[in-house]
Enzyme design. Structure first.
Site, PDB file in Angstrom:
ATOM      1  N   ASN A  31       0.820  -1.220   0.000  1.00  0.00           N
ATOM      2  CA  ASN A  31       0.000   0.000   0.000  1.00  0.00           C
ATOM      3  C   ASN A  31       0.847   1.260   0.000  1.00  0.00           C
ATOM      4  O   ASN A  31       1.999   1.212   0.434  1.00  0.00           O
ATOM      5  CB  ASN A  31      -0.894   0.004   1.245  1.00  0.00           C
TER       6      ASN A  31
ATOM      7  N   HIS B 262      -8.134   1.497  -3.798  1.00  0.00           N
ATOM      8  CA  HIS B 262      -8.143   0.730  -2.540  1.00  0.00           C
ATOM      9  C   HIS B 262      -7.936   1.704  -1.372  1.00  0.00           C
ATOM     10  O   HIS B 262      -6.922   1.688  -0.687  1.00  0.00           O
ATOM     11  CB  HIS B 262      -7.026  -0.313  -2.591  1.00  0.00           C
TER      12      HIS B 262
HETATM   13  N1  APR Z   1      12.998  -5.464  -0.168  1.00  0.00           N
HETATM   14  C1  APR Z   1      12.445  -6.603   0.317  1.00  0.00           C
HETATM   15  N2  APR Z   1      11.701  -6.649   1.444  1.00  0.00           N
HETATM   16  C2  APR Z   1      11.492  -5.506   2.103  1.00  0.00           C
HETATM   17  C3  APR Z   1      12.022  -4.273   1.660  1.00  0.00           C
HETATM   18  C4  APR Z   1      12.814  -4.283   0.469  1.00  0.00           C
HETATM   19  N3  APR Z   1      13.365  -3.155  -0.012  1.00  0.00           N
HETATM   20  N4  APR Z   1      11.632  -3.333   2.541  1.00  0.00           N
HETATM   21  C5  APR Z   1      10.877  -3.926   3.483  1.00  0.00           C
HETATM   22  N5  APR Z   1      10.791  -5.248   3.228  1.00  0.00           N
HETATM   23  C6  APR Z   1      10.119  -6.286   3.985  1.00  0.00           C
HETATM   24  C7  APR Z   1      10.117  -6.092   5.489  1.00  0.00           C
HETATM   25  O1  APR Z   1      11.378  -6.467   6.045  1.00  0.00           O
HETATM   26  C8  APR Z   1       8.983  -7.005   5.924  1.00  0.00           C
HETATM   27  O2  APR Z   1       9.442  -8.300   6.291  1.00  0.00           O
HETATM   28  O3  APR Z   1       8.714  -6.319   3.663  1.00  0.00           O
HETATM   29  C9  APR Z   1       8.096  -7.112   4.668  1.00  0.00           C
HETATM   30  C10 APR Z   1       6.684  -6.622   4.902  1.00  0.00           C
HETATM   31  O4  APR Z   1       6.071  -7.502   5.768  1.00  0.00           O
HETATM   32  P1  APR Z   1       5.179  -7.030   7.008  1.00  0.00           P
HETATM   33  O5  APR Z   1       5.844  -5.882   7.691  1.00  0.00           O
HETATM   34  O6  APR Z   1       4.851  -8.231   7.814  1.00  0.00           O
HETATM   35  O7  APR Z   1       3.870  -6.449   6.287  1.00  0.00           O
HETATM   36  P2  APR Z   1       2.620  -7.264   5.681  1.00  0.00           P
HETATM   37  O8  APR Z   1       1.562  -7.358   6.700  1.00  0.00           O
HETATM   38  O9  APR Z   1       3.093  -8.484   5.010  1.00  0.00           O
HETATM   39  O10 APR Z   1       2.114  -6.181   4.595  1.00  0.00           O
HETATM   40  C11 APR Z   1       2.913  -5.832   3.500  1.00  0.00           C
HETATM   41  O11 APR Z   1       1.005  -5.232   2.168  1.00  0.00           O
HETATM   42  O12 APR Z   1      -1.244  -4.957   2.721  1.00  0.00           O
HETATM   43  C12 APR Z   1      -0.029  -4.312   2.493  1.00  0.00           C
HETATM   44  O13 APR Z   1      -0.192  -2.347   3.864  1.00  0.00           O
HETATM   45  C13 APR Z   1       0.455  -3.592   3.717  1.00  0.00           C
HETATM   46  O14 APR Z   1       2.142  -2.344   2.573  1.00  0.00           O
HETATM   47  C14 APR Z   1       1.914  -3.455   3.431  1.00  0.00           C
HETATM   48  C15 APR Z   1       2.242  -4.739   2.674  1.00  0.00           C
END
Ligand code: APR
Length: 327
Positions: free
Chosen positions: A129, A184
């Site tokens: 998002n 969304h």
């Molecule tokens: N490259 C790879 N992974 C990354 C990067 C990057 N540059 N930056 C952040 N991450 C990883 C984080 O380390 C984390 O493990 O992305 C992952 C996101 O996972 P969560 O924090 O658990 O979030 P999640 O609930 O999976 O949601 C992810 O989807 O619905 C949307 O709003 C929500 O934007 C969010 C996304």
């Protein structure tokens, strides 16, 4: 070992949603070649091992690997058939999806460049998002064709709306069909004119006294706030099971060439009176990714709400550009 023809699914972002997509993909045998990627050192390798041991317990042969490197030297993304992007930051209580803009735009730009270089033939589903703007940015930065870069949100919002309606009507969710379109965000449009209960239009169901207009209006509002309701309850992070299941339905439609009609965040150019933008519209999903965007003729208030919702998307896209990103 992965079987010869198993599609490679790369999960960019191995947090709550990415991890759950991995689990579901492995257990459903949709793929036995799953790669977890994340910036957090070691974590994707841990998720991969955990998944391999879970599928073993179910007598499923699954090769899952983890990788903390998205660079060209890494094998992680290389030649992936499907990429699910959840990399970025989720909401905290009190935050809107739009509050994530600048942080997640940076992440998506890096991820998009890596996808463009390492797996240019992939079908890419973005979940990060604020969705519509992130999908637009991802497509531009990666350079992949628009039919192979989509966002998952409409199916999730529609599932929420279906669930609330079925609960109020005391009927099976199987019999409730609907679509939520537009961006969304809080202005998303649950389309009542495209809602039916086993073929009976929702308006007739209201006339039959099975539900009142007021109840429907309340459900529309609850649907719009459906993500926020879960964020407030969880207190840490946002919904992850339903988003993962919905993404998997889209993967399945693509891999099996199901040609399902699914509301997705897709590229719109010339339909709905819109030019070169991304937003939530009904799409046919098959082996070419988005095979077709259906030009559903909305009228009256629904049309106005859709235009308003897409205006919000355009405003956010403009903000993203002001921050220096090419969304
Ligand atoms: N490259 C790879 N992974 C990354 C990067 C990057 N540059 N930056 C952040 N991450 C990883 C984080 O380390 C984390 O493990 O992305 C992952 C996101 O996972 P969560 O924090 O658990 O979030 P999640 O609930 O999976 O949601 C992810 O989807 O619905 C949307 O709003 C929500 O934007 C969010 C996304």
């Amino acid at each position: 070992m992965a079987t010869r023809f198993s599609p490679k699914i790369a999960l960019v972002g191995s947090g709550m949603i990415g991890g759950t997509v991995g689990l579901l993909s492995g257990l459903s045998s949709l793929s036995n070649n799953i790669v977890f990627l994340d910036v957090v050192e070691g974590m994707p390798a841990g998720k991969a091992l955990d998944l391999a041991q879970a599928t073993t317990c179910q007598d499923i042969q699954c090769t899952s690997t983890g990788c903390s490197d998205l660079s060209e030297n890494s094998e992680g993304l290389k030649d992936a058939d499907i990429v699910i992007v959840t990399a970025g930051f989720p909401r905290k209580p009190g935050m809107s999806r739009d509050d994530l803009l600048s942080k997640n735009a940076e992440v998506i730009s890096n991820v998009g460049r890596a996808i463009g270089k390492q797996c240019p033939k992939a079908f890419v589903i973005c979940i990060t998002n604020p969705l519509d703007v992130m999908v637009s940015l991802l497509q531009k930065v990666s350079g992949l064709p628009t039919n192979r870069v989509v966002g998952m949100a409409g199916l999730l919002d529609s599932s929420r709306f279906r669930y609330f309606l079925a609960e109020a009507l005391k009927v099976s969710v199987k019999d409730v069909h609907t679509m939520v379109l537009g961006g969304h965000g809080d202005a998303m449009v649950p389309v009542l004119s495209a809602t039916s209960v086993n073929g009976i239009p929702l308006f007739t169901i209201i006339e039959m006294g099975m539900i009142t207009q007021k109840q429907v209006d309340d459900i529309v509002e609850r649907t719009r706030q459906g993500g926020g309701e879960i964020v407030a309850l969880l207190k840490m992070g946002s919904a992850f099971v339903a988003p993962a299941v919905c993404a998997l339905s889209m993967v399945q439609a693509y891999l099996r060439n199901e040609r399902r009609i699914i509301p997705c965040c897709a590229y719109i150019d010339g339909k709905y009176g819109l030019k070169a933008t991304y937003g939530g519209v009904p799409c046919i999903i098959g082996s070419n990714g988005v095979e077709e965007v259906l030009d559903l003729k909305l009228a009256g208030q629904e049309k106005e709400m859709f235009i308003k919702s897409m205006k919000d998307v355009e405003d956010l896209r403009a903000n993203c550009r002001k921050l220096g990103f090419e969304a």
